[in-house]
Design a protein around this motif. Sequence first.
Motif, PDB file in Angstrom:
ATOM      1  N   ALA A 146       6.171  11.484   0.804  1.00 22.59           N
ATOM      2  CA  ALA A 146       4.959  11.138   1.555  1.00 22.59           C
ATOM      3  C   ALA A 146       3.750  11.044   0.631  1.00 22.59           C
ATOM      4  CB  ALA A 146       4.710  12.160   2.655  1.00 22.59           C
ATOM      5  N   ASP A 147       3.716  11.869  -0.408  1.00 21.59           N
ATOM      6  CA  ASP A 147       2.590  11.870  -1.351  1.00 21.59           C
ATOM      7  C   ASP A 147       2.490  10.562  -2.137  1.00 21.59           C
ATOM      8  OD1 ASP A 147       0.392  13.230  -2.687  1.00 21.59           O
ATOM      9  OD2 ASP A 147       1.715  13.262  -4.448  1.00 21.59           O
ATOM     10  N   CYS A 148       3.546   9.791  -2.176  1.00 24.33           N
ATOM     11  CA  CYS A 148       3.554   8.513  -2.900  1.00 24.33           C
ATOM     12  C   CYS A 148       2.946   7.377  -2.077  1.00 24.33           C
ATOM     13  CB  CYS A 148       4.986   8.133  -3.280  1.00 24.33           C
ATOM     14  SG  CYS A 148       5.786   9.305  -4.391  1.00 24.33           S
ATOM     15  N   TRP A 149       2.716   7.615  -0.801  1.00 24.70           N
ATOM     16  CA  TRP A 149       2.323   6.564   0.131  1.00 24.70           C
ATOM     17  C   TRP A 149       0.951   6.801   0.739  1.00 24.70           C
ATOM     18  CZ3 TRP A 149       4.842   2.099   1.431  1.00 24.70           C
ATOM     19  CH2 TRP A 149       6.109   1.947   0.867  1.00 24.70           C
ATOM     20  N   GLN A 150       0.299   5.700   1.099  1.00 20.70           N
ATOM     21  CA  GLN A 150      -0.910   5.690   1.921  1.00 20.70           C
ATOM     22  C   GLN A 150      -0.692   4.583   2.946  1.00 20.70           C
ATOM     23  OE1 GLN A 150      -3.868   7.679   1.793  1.00 20.70           O
ATOM     24  NE2 GLN A 150      -4.063   6.724   3.783  1.00 20.70           N
TER      25      GLN A 150
ATOM     26  N   ASN B 189      -8.775  -1.830  -7.900  1.00 16.92           N
ATOM     27  CA  ASN B 189      -8.037  -0.762  -7.218  1.00 16.92           C
ATOM     28  C   ASN B 189      -6.871  -1.273  -6.385  1.00 16.92           C
ATOM     29  OD1 ASN B 189      -9.627   1.316  -8.265  1.00 16.92           O
ATOM     30  ND2 ASN B 189     -11.155   1.038  -6.677  1.00 16.92           N
ATOM     31  N   SER B 190      -6.423  -2.491  -6.641  1.00 19.78           N
ATOM     32  CA  SER B 190      -5.277  -3.067  -5.943  1.00 19.78           C
ATOM     33  C   SER B 190      -4.285  -3.594  -6.976  1.00 19.78           C
ATOM     34  CB  SER B 190      -5.704  -4.231  -5.043  1.00 19.78           C
ATOM     35  OG  SER B 190      -6.563  -3.781  -4.027  1.00 19.78           O
ATOM     36  N   ALA B 191      -3.010  -3.500  -6.623  1.00 19.57           N
ATOM     37  CA  ALA B 191      -1.986  -4.000  -7.541  1.00 19.57           C
ATOM     38  C   ALA B 191      -0.756  -4.413  -6.756  1.00 19.57           C
ATOM     39  CB  ALA B 191      -1.606  -2.925  -8.555  1.00 19.57           C
ATOM     40  N   TRP B 192      -0.016  -5.330  -7.342  1.00 21.01           N
ATOM     41  CA  TRP B 192       1.341  -5.586  -6.887  1.00 21.01           C
ATOM     42  C   TRP B 192       2.228  -5.542  -8.114  1.00 21.01           C
ATOM     43  CZ3 TRP B 192       4.235  -9.495  -8.834  1.00 21.01           C
ATOM     44  CH2 TRP B 192       3.590 -10.630  -9.305  1.00 21.01           C
TER      45      TRP B 192
ATOM     46  N   LEU C 191       0.233  -1.765  -3.977  1.00 19.82           N
ATOM     47  CA  LEU C 191      -0.384  -0.477  -4.234  1.00 19.82           C
ATOM     48  C   LEU C 191      -1.898  -0.554  -4.148  1.00 19.82           C
ATOM     49  CD1 LEU C 191       1.944  -1.025  -6.748  1.00 19.82           C
ATOM     50  CD2 LEU C 191       1.759   1.442  -6.648  1.00 19.82           C
ATOM     51  N   GLU C 192      -2.501   0.595  -3.889  1.00 18.11           N
ATOM     52  CA  GLU C 192      -3.950   0.756  -3.945  1.00 18.11           C
ATOM     53  C   GLU C 192      -4.256   2.053  -4.685  1.00 18.11           C
ATOM     54  OE1 GLU C 192      -5.668   0.573  -0.033  1.00 18.11           O
ATOM     55  OE2 GLU C 192      -4.874  -1.434   0.329  1.00 18.11           O
ATOM     56  N   LYS C 193      -5.336   2.039  -5.416  1.00 10.49           N
ATOM     57  CA  LYS C 193      -5.788   3.243  -6.107  1.00 10.49           C
ATOM     58  C   LYS C 193      -6.760   3.966  -5.186  1.00 10.49           C
ATOM     59  CE  LYS C 193      -6.766   4.684 -10.748  1.00 10.49           C
ATOM     60  NZ  LYS C 193      -7.202   4.246 -12.077  1.00 10.49           N
ATOM     61  N   ILE C 194      -6.376   5.171  -4.779  1.00 11.79           N
ATOM     62  CA  ILE C 194      -7.137   5.949  -3.809  1.00 11.79           C
ATOM     63  C   ILE C 194      -7.485   7.287  -4.454  1.00 11.79           C
ATOM     64  CG2 ILE C 194      -7.047   7.028  -1.522  1.00 11.79           C
ATOM     65  CD1 ILE C 194      -4.859   4.772  -0.924  1.00 11.79           C
ATOM     66  N   ASN C 195      -8.776   7.580  -4.515  1.00 15.17           N
ATOM     67  CA  ASN C 195      -9.241   8.818  -5.156  1.00 15.17           C
ATOM     68  C   ASN C 195      -8.637   8.984  -6.553  1.00 15.17           C
ATOM     69  OD1 ASN C 195     -10.784   9.535  -2.869  1.00 15.17           O
ATOM     70  ND2 ASN C 195      -8.997  10.461  -1.918  1.00 15.17           N
TER      71      ASN C 195
ATOM     72  N   VAL D 129       1.320   1.058  -0.548  1.00 22.01           N
ATOM     73  CA  VAL D 129       0.840   0.700   0.797  1.00 22.01           C
ATOM     74  C   VAL D 129       1.790  -0.287   1.475  1.00 22.01           C
ATOM     75  CG1 VAL D 129      -1.587   1.214   0.296  1.00 22.01           C
ATOM     76  CG2 VAL D 129      -0.716  -1.117  -0.050  1.00 22.01           C
ATOM     77  N   GLY D 130       2.769  -0.793   0.749  1.00 23.44           N
ATOM     78  CA  GLY D 130       3.739  -1.707   1.328  1.00 23.44           C
ATOM     79  C   GLY D 130       4.780  -2.090   0.299  1.00 23.44           C
TER      80      GLY D 130
END
Length: 150
Positions: free
Chosen positions: A48-52, A102-105, A128-132, A138-139
């Motif tokens: 779960a920690d790997c996901w947002q 802060n976004s990547a694929w 992916l997104e970079k959060i904090n 994210v998908g």
Amino acid sequence: MKKIGALIVVLGIGIIGYAQNNTEEEAIKVLLKKESATWRAKDVAGHADCWQIRPYSRILVSTGNGQVIDVPPMAMIHPKPENMGDGGTSVNSNYTFSIQANSAWVSHEELSISAAGKQTKTYEIRLLEKINGQWKLVGQSIMVQQPIVQ
């Protein structure tokens, strides 16, 4: 002399940009390895920690026999342990990155080896997104190839 100074500045900016992008790529690879390992270990909290999960999150799995499974995104942060992996290991390769702020694929191949030794190859696209300051999935879209005959 001014031309040499300008060249040094341009080269310096290029080197810094490359180094930062390379650092981001390595951070994403670490996350992807963690996500695979926690799934196989039935580590619900670690996975779960790997996901947002976002309103636009989507997890699509194309099976080797042509079916498409639309996995509910919440299953990534609240998976049932009985639906998770059964041990084994995996190796990712052939990464391609697109990182924009802060976004990547990322696309890559994964060779999964079950605890029983069964091998399956997948092609994966991860969003992916970079959060904090931390990269989070994210998908994703996973295309399962036919199991490798041993």
